[in-house]
Enzyme design. Structure first.
Site, PDB file in Angstrom:
ATOM      1  N   ARG A  51      -5.290   3.209  18.701  1.00 23.33           N
ATOM      2  CA  ARG A  51      -4.863   1.863  18.593  1.00 23.33           C
ATOM      3  C   ARG A  51      -4.394   1.249  19.899  1.00 23.33           C
ATOM      4  O   ARG A  51      -4.296  -0.038  20.132  1.00 23.33           O
ATOM      5  CB  ARG A  51      -4.003   1.461  17.463  1.00 23.33           C
ATOM      6  CG  ARG A  51      -4.681   1.369  15.977  1.00 23.33           C
ATOM      7  CD  ARG A  51      -3.963   0.514  15.000  1.00 23.33           C
ATOM      8  NE  ARG A  51      -4.834   0.828  13.621  1.00 23.33           N
ATOM      9  CZ  ARG A  51      -4.146   0.856  12.696  1.00 23.33           C
ATOM     10  NH1 ARG A  51      -2.911   1.138  12.578  1.00 23.33           N
ATOM     11  NH2 ARG A  51      -4.834   1.150  11.338  1.00 23.33           N
ATOM     12  N   LYS A  57       0.702  -1.407   0.020  1.00 23.05           N
ATOM     13  CA  LYS A  57       0.106  -0.219   0.026  1.00 23.05           C
ATOM     14  C   LYS A  57       0.809   1.311   0.071  1.00 23.05           C
ATOM     15  O   LYS A  57       0.588   2.318  -0.745  1.00 23.05           O
ATOM     16  CB  LYS A  57      -0.808   0.011   1.082  1.00 23.05           C
ATOM     17  CG  LYS A  57      -1.614   1.226   1.431  1.00 23.05           C
ATOM     18  CD  LYS A  57      -2.765   0.891   2.612  1.00 23.05           C
ATOM     19  CE  LYS A  57      -2.462   0.975   3.920  1.00 23.05           C
ATOM     20  NZ  LYS A  57      -1.854   2.226   4.432  1.00 23.05           N
ATOM     21  N   SER A  58       1.970   1.131   0.881  1.00 23.28           N
ATOM     22  CA  SER A  58       2.635   2.377   0.828  1.00 23.28           C
ATOM     23  C   SER A  58       3.392   2.723  -0.342  1.00 23.28           C
ATOM     24  O   SER A  58       3.540   4.003  -0.739  1.00 23.28           O
ATOM     25  CB  SER A  58       3.768   2.334   2.152  1.00 23.28           C
ATOM     26  OG  SER A  58       3.159   2.426   3.388  1.00 23.28           O
ATOM     27  N   ASP A  89       2.179  -0.726  12.067  1.00 28.08           N
ATOM     28  CA  ASP A  89       0.916  -1.211  11.753  1.00 28.08           C
ATOM     29  C   ASP A  89       0.545  -2.513  12.228  1.00 28.08           C
ATOM     30  O   ASP A  89      -0.852  -2.935  12.023  1.00 28.08           O
ATOM     31  CB  ASP A  89       0.466  -1.109  10.063  1.00 28.08           C
ATOM     32  CG  ASP A  89       0.768   0.422   9.621  1.00 28.08           C
ATOM     33  OD1 ASP A  89       0.418   1.310  10.483  1.00 28.08           O
ATOM     34  OD2 ASP A  89       0.851   0.647   8.556  1.00 28.08           O
ATOM     35  N   ARG A 100       3.031   5.921  -3.073  1.00 30.29           N
ATOM     36  CA  ARG A 100       4.148   6.703  -3.663  1.00 30.29           C
ATOM     37  C   ARG A 100       4.560   6.733  -5.028  1.00 30.29           C
ATOM     38  O   ARG A 100       4.621   7.726  -5.490  1.00 30.29           O
ATOM     39  CB  ARG A 100       5.525   6.161  -2.925  1.00 30.29           C
ATOM     40  CG  ARG A 100       5.505   6.806  -1.254  1.00 30.29           C
ATOM     41  CD  ARG A 100       6.251   5.792  -0.449  1.00 30.29           C
ATOM     42  NE  ARG A 100       6.432   6.107   0.923  1.00 30.29           N
ATOM     43  CZ  ARG A 100       5.624   6.054   1.930  1.00 30.29           C
ATOM     44  NH1 ARG A 100       4.410   5.562   1.425  1.00 30.29           N
ATOM     45  NH2 ARG A 100       5.883   6.555   2.970  1.00 30.29           N
ATOM     46  N   GLN A 137       5.170   9.499   6.632  1.00 35.98           N
ATOM     47  CA  GLN A 137       4.084  10.289   5.833  1.00 35.98           C
ATOM     48  C   GLN A 137       4.592  11.776   5.762  1.00 35.98           C
ATOM     49  O   GLN A 137       4.746  12.406   4.762  1.00 35.98           O
ATOM     50  CB  GLN A 137       3.022  10.184   6.422  1.00 35.98           C
ATOM     51  CG  GLN A 137       2.233   8.785   6.020  1.00 35.98           C
ATOM     52  CD  GLN A 137       0.890   8.591   6.875  1.00 35.98           C
ATOM     53  OE1 GLN A 137       0.223   9.659   7.303  1.00 35.98           O
ATOM     54  NE2 GLN A 137       0.385   7.383   6.673  1.00 35.98           N
ATOM     55  N   ARG A 180      -7.229  13.895  12.386  1.00 39.54           N
ATOM     56  CA  ARG A 180      -5.872  13.390  12.657  1.00 39.54           C
ATOM     57  C   ARG A 180      -4.817  14.860  12.379  1.00 39.54           C
ATOM     58  O   ARG A 180      -5.258  15.668  11.609  1.00 39.54           O
ATOM     59  CB  ARG A 180      -5.625  12.349  11.839  1.00 39.54           C
ATOM     60  CG  ARG A 180      -6.459  11.094  12.074  1.00 39.54           C
ATOM     61  CD  ARG A 180      -6.421   9.951  11.384  1.00 39.54           C
ATOM     62  NE  ARG A 180      -4.943   9.205  11.275  1.00 39.54           N
ATOM     63  CZ  ARG A 180      -4.783   8.280  10.574  1.00 39.54           C
ATOM     64  NH1 ARG A 180      -5.596   7.680   9.661  1.00 39.54           N
ATOM     65  NH2 ARG A 180      -3.489   7.760  10.871  1.00 39.54           N
ATOM     66  N   LYS A 193      -3.802   6.922  14.988  1.00 39.50           N
ATOM     67  CA  LYS A 193      -4.171   5.955  13.826  1.00 39.50           C
ATOM     68  C   LYS A 193      -5.583   6.212  13.457  1.00 39.50           C
ATOM     69  O   LYS A 193      -6.331   6.754  14.202  1.00 39.50           O
ATOM     70  CB  LYS A 193      -3.766   4.536  13.821  1.00 39.50           C
ATOM     71  CG  LYS A 193      -2.156   4.504  14.224  1.00 39.50           C
ATOM     72  CD  LYS A 193      -1.310   4.548  12.895  1.00 39.50           C
ATOM     73  CE  LYS A 193       0.109   4.840  13.030  1.00 39.50           C
ATOM     74  NZ  LYS A 193       0.847   5.588  11.827  1.00 39.50           N
ATOM     75  N   ARG A 195      -7.081  -2.686  10.623  1.00 36.20           N
ATOM     76  CA  ARG A 195      -5.964  -3.512  11.338  1.00 36.20           C
ATOM     77  C   ARG A 195      -6.598  -4.204  12.531  1.00 36.20           C
ATOM     78  O   ARG A 195      -6.001  -5.215  12.664  1.00 36.20           O
ATOM     79  CB  ARG A 195      -4.594  -2.619  11.791  1.00 36.20           C
ATOM     80  CG  ARG A 195      -4.107  -1.774  10.658  1.00 36.20           C
ATOM     81  CD  ARG A 195      -3.166  -2.531   9.782  1.00 36.20           C
ATOM     82  NE  ARG A 195      -2.365  -1.418   8.913  1.00 36.20           N
ATOM     83  CZ  ARG A 195      -2.116  -1.924   7.541  1.00 36.20           C
ATOM     84  NH1 ARG A 195      -1.873  -3.141   7.371  1.00 36.20           N
ATOM     85  NH2 ARG A 195      -1.682  -0.927   6.783  1.00 36.20           N
TER      86      ARG A 195
HETATM   87  C1  S3P Z   1       2.483   4.998   6.221  1.00 32.85           C
HETATM   88  C2  S3P Z   1       3.179   5.240   7.233  1.00 32.85           C
HETATM   89  C3  S3P Z   1       2.688   5.378   8.774  1.00 32.85           C
HETATM   90  C4  S3P Z   1       1.858   3.998   8.695  1.00 32.85           C
HETATM   91  C5  S3P Z   1       0.641   4.032   7.612  1.00 32.85           C
HETATM   92  C6  S3P Z   1       1.287   4.006   5.982  1.00 32.85           C
HETATM   93  C7  S3P Z   1       2.997   5.456   4.757  1.00 32.85           C
HETATM   94  O1  S3P Z   1       2.308   6.288   9.268  1.00 32.85           O
HETATM   95  O2  S3P Z   1       1.165   3.680   9.930  1.00 32.85           O
HETATM   96  O3  S3P Z   1      -0.152   2.984   7.510  1.00 32.85           O
HETATM   97  O4  S3P Z   1       2.466   4.878   3.861  1.00 32.85           O
HETATM   98  O5  S3P Z   1       3.977   6.156   5.043  1.00 32.85           O
HETATM   99  P1  S3P Z   1       2.798   7.346   9.856  1.00 32.85           P
HETATM  100  O6  S3P Z   1       3.602   8.102   8.843  1.00 32.85           O
HETATM  101  O7  S3P Z   1       1.759   8.229  10.543  1.00 32.85           O
HETATM  102  O8  S3P Z   1       3.601   6.776  11.031  1.00 32.85           O
END
Ligand code: S3P
Length: 442
Positions: free
Chosen positions: A355, A30-31, A324, A35, A173, A126, A351, A397
């Site tokens: 969590r 996903k990450s 996560d 990107r 992020q 958030r 989150k 999650r």
């Molecule tokens: C992510 C970073 C994490 C993670 C999220 C995805 C990312 O969050 O918990 O599910 O894709 O960079 P944070 O950057 O807020 O720690």
């Protein structure tokens, strides 16, 4: 009442039948998919992304991308980002995805594009100052249209001042948003951060030719300069998703051995496997190689949790490498004799749900013993736990961790509104059904 999608319950129990050695794949990371899509906004020309994760958190970006003149269409093995006319000062709603929102704000601030970024009521609450403050330091004009620090935000003008920013949080992020802004603006920037969390942005942009130098674990420098146009990219399997069938195999002990093929094995992401390996659990990596700047390979698991010693997560790097997976690790710890500790975990408060609170409630529903103190979780395992009815709290999650622990018991576990697993894991039930579980939606 007919319940749909996210609202459907998940039913989970241990499979009655033992499986032979099995190999499967999970959805794309996903990450990295987020990107890759956002990098398509920075570069010219179409981009084919094979193996893209198509869960709700990623598809939340498709509408905003189309409004920005980069429509996303699905292909037989992923997505294609094309070209179209862009809207002027569009309102970009990214649903519930903080990654999409934060990194999109970075790209827009880098391009100096006027736009409003908004999201679901949960996302609005958030923290966005993590991103907005450093971008303002680099000269961007960004204003909060609602309460200070939350969405919606309006990007008025872009970053233009080169310099150094010091991030106050370990959030990948936040770091990615600043780096994407710098690269989009070709602005030399030095970024300091408290801990190295997932570094896919650095890897992807470097692979695309960006001049990024990393200095130790907590500082990077981008020197300006452009990207080389890239036509295609392949996304490896998501380790955060692979963790669920691996855990299901461990708790059910109903599969001879399980191999999850072609998983991203970047060490900023493999914390859950690494701490379990240190605890004596039968997990190993095989066929490891480099692909598109990322380490990729197979995760193989054999056996159960009987001989394992308690797990310990005590430093910030390890915590971020499994950030996560804390609900899943906590549910596994209920099956490991002794007291496992996971902390410092205070960032979990921010989150999709708090969590720390929802992980405690989820494990308690099974009879697990979890106490929280000073932002850490302690789980004392080996006591009696049993199938349960568990609330997902609408958090993917939590839902997936509860269904996975449910694969330990002959009796059925019901995860209320567990359909929210769609946020990140298309094919979740099928994967657990190969891993010794019997999981389906009600
Ligand atoms: C992510 C970073 C994490 C993670 C999220 C995805 C990312 O969050 O918990 O599910 O894709 O960079 P944070 O950057 O807020 O720690």
């Amino acid at each position: 009442m007919v319940r749909q999608g996210q609202e459907r319950d998940l039913l989970a129990q241990r499979s009655a039948r033992r499986r032979a050695a099995t190999t499967l794949t999970v959805a794309g990371d996903k990450s990295i998919t987020h990107r890759a899509l956002l990098c398509a906004l920075i570069q010219d020309g179409p981009l084919e992304i094979s193996g893209a994760n198509l869960g709700g958190a990623v598809s939340a970006l498709f509408g905003p991308m189309a409004m920005l003149g980069r429509p996303v269409s699905t292909t037989p093995n992923g997505v294609r980002v094309g070209d179209a006319a862009a809207g002027t000062r569009p309102v970009l709603d990214v649903g519930g995805s903080s990654a999409a929102a934060r990194m999109l704000i970075g790209v827009l601030a880098g391009q100096g594009r006027k736009a409003i970024v908004d999201g679901s009521p949960q996302l609005r609450a958030r923290p966005f100052s993590w991103v907005v403050d450093p971008l303002r330091e680099l000269g961007a004009s960004i204003s909060y249209l609602g309460p200070e620090g939350g969405l919606p935000v309006s990007i008025g003008s872009g970053v233009y001042r080169p310099g150094r920013v010091r991030l106050s949080v370990g959030s990948a992020q936040a770091r990615s948003a600043v780096l994407m802004a710098a690269v989009a603006a070709r602005l030399p920037v030095e970024i300091e951060y408290p801990v190295l969390s997932r570094d896919h942005t650095e890897r992807l942009l470097s692979w695309m030719g960006a001049d990024i130098v990393r200095d130790g674990g907590t500082r990077l420098r981008y020197g300006g300069g452009s990207l080389r146009p890239v036509g295609s990219i392949a996304i490896p399997g998501d380790p955060s998703l692979a963790a669920y069938p691996v855990a299901a195999a461990l708790v059910s002990e109903q599969v001879e051995s399980l191999t999850i093929a072609d998983v991203c094995l970047n060490s900023t992401r493999t914390g859950i496997f690494d701490v379990l390996i240190r605890a004596g659990v039968g997990i190993r990596y095989e066929a490891v190689r480099e692909d598109y700047g990322e380490s990729v390979g197979n995760v193989v698991v054999q056996g159960g949790l009987d001989g394992a010693v308690p797990v310990e997560v005590a430093d910030a790097f390890t915590f971020h490498s499994l950030i996560d997976e804390v609900p899943l690790l906590a549910s596994l710890a209920t099956c490991i004799r002794g007291t496992s500790t996971i902390g410092p975990a205070h960032e979990l408060t921010f989150k999709e749900t708090d969590r720390i609170v929802t992980t405690a409630a989820m494990t308690a529903a099974f009879g697990g013993q979890l106490v929280t103190a000073a932002g850490s979780l302690s789980v004392t395992g080996g006591g009696p736990i049993a199938a349960a009815t568990v609330d997902s709290f609408g958090d993917h999650r939590i839902a997936m961790s509860a269904a996975t622990l449910g694969c330990r018991f002959h009796d059925r576990t019901t995860v209320v509104a567990g359909g929210c697993h769609r946020t990140s894991f298309p094919g979740f039930a099928e994967a657990l059904n190969h891993a010794g579980g019997e999981v389906r939606e009600a």
